[in-house]
Design a protein around this motif. Sequence first.
Motif: not given
Length: 102
Positions: A37-51
């Motif tokens: 599940e994405m917690l946060h992301g942007n179009e620089f494709v920097k993103a944080v996901f969690k199970p």
Amino acid sequence: NIAMGYRNDPLRYFQNAHSYSFSLTSLRNLCTKHNFEMLHGNEFVKAVFKPGKQKASSHENDYPSIVEFLFRAEELRKRYFISWARVKVIAEAFWTKFKVRS
């Protein structure tokens, strides 16, 4: 981000060093397919996901917007690209025309 880091020229970006390219949407689609599940992301494709708890049942398709961006970027590249040889010719013509006479 192609526009910021590669002078809006996809040809500078797509090379051997970048075997895979993701938009935020395509990265989110890949991760949700595998229970993240994405917690946060942007179009620089920097993103944080969690199970996540369950796989996504559908995916967003951003193919049309990516194709539109690439066509627009290529048009801009063709319109504004000036080779160094052409710059030299333009500079020489400029200095010849506006040469200061002593």
